[in-house]
Design a protein around this motif. Structure first.
Motif, short mmCIF file in Angstrom:
data_model
loop_
_atom_site.label_atom_id
_atom_site.label_comp_id
_atom_site.label_asym_id
_atom_site.label_seq_id
_atom_site.Cartn_x
_atom_site.Cartn_y
_atom_site.Cartn_z
N ASN A 1 1.78 10.59 -10.00
CA ASN A 1 3.21 10.61 -9.70
C ASN A 1 3.74 9.25 -9.28
O ASN A 1 4.90 8.91 -9.55
N ALA A 2 2.89 8.45 -8.62
CA ALA A 2 3.35 7.16 -8.11
C ALA A 2 3.86 6.27 -9.23
O ALA A 2 4.83 5.51 -9.04
N ALA A 3 3.24 6.34 -10.41
CA ALA A 3 3.68 5.51 -11.53
C ALA A 3 5.12 5.84 -11.90
O ALA A 3 5.95 4.95 -12.12
N ARG B 1 -5.08 0.57 -11.07
CA ARG B 1 -3.67 0.17 -10.97
C ARG B 1 -2.82 1.29 -10.38
O ARG B 1 -1.94 1.04 -9.54
N LEU B 2 -3.07 2.52 -10.80
CA LEU B 2 -2.34 3.65 -10.25
C LEU B 2 -2.64 3.83 -8.76
O LEU B 2 -1.75 4.18 -7.98
N ASP B 3 -3.87 3.57 -8.38
CA ASP B 3 -4.24 3.66 -6.96
C ASP B 3 -3.46 2.63 -6.15
O ASP B 3 -2.99 2.92 -5.05
N GLY B 4 -3.31 1.43 -6.69
CA GLY B 4 -2.55 0.39 -6.00
C GLY B 4 -1.08 0.74 -5.89
O GLY B 4 -0.44 0.51 -4.84
N ILE B 5 -0.51 1.29 -6.97
CA ILE B 5 0.89 1.70 -6.93
C ILE B 5 1.08 2.81 -5.90
O ILE B 5 2.08 2.86 -5.18
N ASN B 6 0.10 3.71 -5.81
CA ASN B 6 0.20 4.80 -4.84
C ASN B 6 0.18 4.28 -3.41
O ASN B 6 0.88 4.80 -2.54
N ALA B 7 -0.61 3.24 -3.16
CA ALA B 7 -0.62 2.63 -1.83
C ALA B 7 0.76 2.05 -1.49
O ALA B 7 1.26 2.19 -0.37
N GLU B 8 1.38 1.42 -2.48
CA GLU B 8 2.74 0.90 -2.29
C GLU B 8 3.71 2.04 -2.04
O GLU B 8 4.59 1.96 -1.17
N ARG C 1 3.09 4.91 -0.67
CA ARG C 1 2.91 5.43 0.69
C ARG C 1 3.66 4.58 1.71
O ARG C 1 4.26 5.10 2.66
N ALA C 2 3.62 3.26 1.52
CA ALA C 2 4.32 2.37 2.46
C ALA C 2 5.83 2.57 2.37
O ALA C 2 6.53 2.63 3.40
N VAL C 3 6.35 2.66 1.14
CA VAL C 3 7.80 2.88 0.96
C VAL C 3 8.19 4.23 1.56
O VAL C 3 9.20 4.36 2.26
N GLN C 4 7.38 5.24 1.29
CA GLN C 4 7.67 6.58 1.80
C GLN C 4 7.69 6.59 3.33
O GLN C 4 8.56 7.21 3.94
N GLN C 5 6.73 5.91 3.97
CA GLN C 5 6.68 5.91 5.42
C GLN C 5 7.92 5.26 6.02
O GLN C 5 8.51 5.75 6.98
N ALA C 6 8.35 4.14 5.42
CA ALA C 6 9.55 3.46 5.91
C ALA C 6 10.78 4.35 5.76
O ALA C 6 11.62 4.45 6.67
N MET C 7 10.90 5.04 4.60
CA MET C 7 12.04 5.91 4.38
C MET C 7 11.99 7.13 5.30
O MET C 7 13.02 7.59 5.81
N THR C 8 10.79 7.66 5.52
CA THR C 8 10.65 8.80 6.41
C THR C 8 11.02 8.43 7.84
O THR C 8 11.68 9.20 8.56
N GLY D 1 12.90 7.08 -6.48
CA GLY D 1 11.65 7.72 -6.87
C GLY D 1 10.90 8.36 -5.73
O GLY D 1 9.93 9.08 -5.95
N VAL D 2 11.33 8.12 -4.49
CA VAL D 2 10.56 8.59 -3.33
C VAL D 2 11.36 9.60 -2.51
O VAL D 2 10.84 10.20 -1.57
N ILE D 3 12.61 9.85 -2.85
CA ILE D 3 13.45 10.72 -2.03
C ILE D 3 12.92 12.16 -1.99
O ILE D 3 13.09 12.86 -0.98
#
Length: 573
Positions: free
Chosen positions: A289-291, A318-325, A327-334, A365-367
């Motif tokens: 999903n992160a992609a 690469r997908l694992d790296g995008i997913n880590a990014e 998670r960071a975006v999601q935490q900030a938005m949360t 993409g994260v809402i």
């Protein structure tokens, strides 16, 4: 999670005839979920529903068979979530297995094309010179895009599972178990399940035409993809979906999944031999999903289509790296969402029954993840909005709901009462998406809250946890923990076993800033029990006596015969 009331499931008599390999605890859990026999509890492929009653299959298979016979170009058009990606890979792989020679695929970019088969995507697809488009996991709401495709002379076959609106699109064929009048018994198929059924019907059609000679393709090789998409899309795991997911999990556990899924299992650090539906939902699905959320789902689909293990590992990393990014975006938005909601707490005068959250800096993409987190935290329907792209005057919204409040129907009611307020919407009972102009947000929120006030009551807003009761002292062991883990697949509509009871808290510590590690004693058991409550640290020490709702799980980190309780809810005893 919001404060919850623990409700124990009623005891159900367990019928005779169960094999000795299924312990009494697991039989009791199955019976409480309506699976009264071993065949219902652990369904096999032989019991899979036949495709016969799925409306639209005859015309869809005829169109695909004719295209294949004439060597026409078929383009499978996916979607930018995990269900859409696995459905796209299933469609491409399946058509090639069945003999199609000219098969390509495409997927919209969330930031460029918007959702589904849009006119903008059709314009881009013209370079591929398709003869037939096969949409997967979308299409039922793509009126303009389908009209644009057919205006170019292309045939369009829609496979979807989302609820249709009052008017169906002008496609050449539509396969969707949720069409009015459709008699297929399982309405819970995910998008990937619908396209898998189309392939089953196409194989039967081609078999009747003598296309295979002595042998025919084995479509069960696609079930790993079907399992991942079905679990990740959170559709109810009725008996038919459990059949599909269980078969796909068996392939993955045996190391026979496609190269991309094997690489993703490796990238997320899971043991393939003990893979569960929860591993799909919490590890594999989010990486795919992160992609689609932050970049382009074409990357995820490529991972699922490659047969080169080295390339698959590269893409999975690469997908694992995008997913880590992500998670960071999601935490900030949360964190932003929690700060906004803290100013209007539920229960306060003027507190919204169904909060609408918006921040011009949020990522569209994260809402959905933010809405889901806030829904779990508050036990209220939540909508989260973000600009469709930076600076855009168009907002994308994601909605998540609670049991008893059908979120897609609620949007339809607002749309009916206020025509033109919402540009487009679609979804399911528990999750939906919508688009509206930023200038209409205030008016929409007013209409939305008015509708929610007429539907939501105190009963719906009280979170409930359904418990399977107390465990016997002798059931706190590795044997029963593994039986519960492997007794699934568990998921929506067939929930993972949850138990409750009182414990003494002997010791505790905070781990990872947000989590609680507990040492517990059961009143009828001498040996202490290890427990973990993710997100359980709220700044106050746990009380010495606690009533817990928990899952019993093997503790693979400690190994051996170790077990742990995974605490879902904690209250003072």
């Amino acid at each position: 999670m919001a404060m919850a009331r623990i409700v124990r499931r009623p005891l159900v008599d367990v019928q005779a005839g169960w094999p000795d390999s299924i312990p009494a605890l697991l039989r009791r859990v199955y019976a409480a979920r309506g699976a009264a026999t071993p065949e219902l509890a652990q369904p096999r492929l032989a019991g899979l529903l036949p495709p016969d009653r799925l409306r639209g299959l005859e015309s869809a298979t005829a169109l695909l068979a004719d295209a294949m016979a004439a060597d026409r170009h078929i383009v499978v058009v996916g979607d930018f979530d995990c269900d859409g990606a696995t459905a796209c890979a299933t469609g491409v792989r399946g058509l090639r297995l069945l003999g199609a020679r000219r098969v390509s695929h495409a997927v919209p970019n969330r930031m460029v094309h918007g959702y589904g088969l849009s006119p903008a995507l059709v314009d881009e697809l013209a370079a591929l010179r398709p003869d037939l488009l096969l949409t997967v996991d979308h299409g039922i709401a793509c009126h303009a895009g389908i009209e644009a495709a057919r205006a170019r002379g292309w045939r369009v076959v829609v496979t979807d599972h989302h609820l249709p609106g009052p008017r169906l699109p002008a496609a050449d064929a539509i396969v969707n178990p949720n069409l009015p009048g459709d008699e297929f018994p399982s309405k819970a198929l995910a998008g990937v399940g619908v396209v898998f059924y189309l392939l089953l019907a196409l194989r039967r059609h081609l078999r009747g035409a003598g296309a295979f000679g002595a042998g025919e393709p084995d479509l069960s090789t696609l079930l790993d993809l079907v399992a991942v998409g079905t679990v990740a899309d959170l559709v109810p795991l009725d008996a038919n979906n459990r059949t599909l997911v269980a078969a796909g999990l068996r392939r993955l556990r045996a190391g026979r999944g496609c190269a991309g899924l094997r690489a993703l299992v490796e990238a997320c650090g899971r043991d393939a031999a003990r893979l569960t539906a929860a591993d799909i939902g919490f590890a594999i699905g989010p990486r795919l999903n992160a992609a689609g959320r932050l970049e382009d789902m074409a990357l995820g689909i490529e991972c699922l289509l490659t047969d080169d293990p080295a390339r698959a590992r590269e893409l999975a990393q690469r997908l694992d790296g995008i997913n880590a990014e992500r998670r960071a975006v999601q935490q900030a938005m949360t964190d932003d969402a929690e700060a906004a909601l803290s100013r209007v707490l539920p229960g306060a005068v003027g507190a919204p029954l169904a909060p609408c959250l918006f921040d011009p800096e949020w990522h569209p993409g994260v809402i959905g993840l933010v809405a889901s987190k806030m829904k779990e935290r508050l036990h209220r329907p939540v909508l989260a909005f973000a600009p469709a792209e930076p600076g855009s005057a168009v907002l994308r919204g994601s909605a998540r709901s609670i049991p008893g409040f059908h979120i897609r129907d609620a949007l339809a009611a607002v749309d009916s009462a206020h025509p033109g307020l919402i540009e487009r919407f679609g979804g399911h009972a528990m999750a939906a998406g919508l688009t509206l102009a930023q200038s209409q947000l205030a008016a929409f929120e007013q209409a939305w809250q008015a509708h929610a006030a007429g539907v939501l009551d105190d009963g719906l807003l009280q979170a409930e946890l359904l418990s399977d009761g107390e465990l016997l002292p002798r059931e706190f062991d590795r044997f029963h923990a593994e039986a519960l883990r492997d007794g699934g697949p568990w998921g929506q509509g067939f929930p993972e076993p949850l138990f409750d009871g009182g414990f003494d808290v002997l010791d505790w510590k905070v781990v990872g800033e947000r989590h609680l590690r507990l040492t517990l004693r059961h009143p009828d058991r001498r040996e202490p029990l290890a427990a973990i409550q993710f997100g359980g640290w709220q700044g106050q020490p746990p009380s010495p006596q606690a009533h817990l709702a928990y899952r019993l799980a093997p503790d693979d980190y400690r190994g051996g015969q170790a077990i742990q309780l995974v605490v879902e809810h904690r209250a003072t005893a």
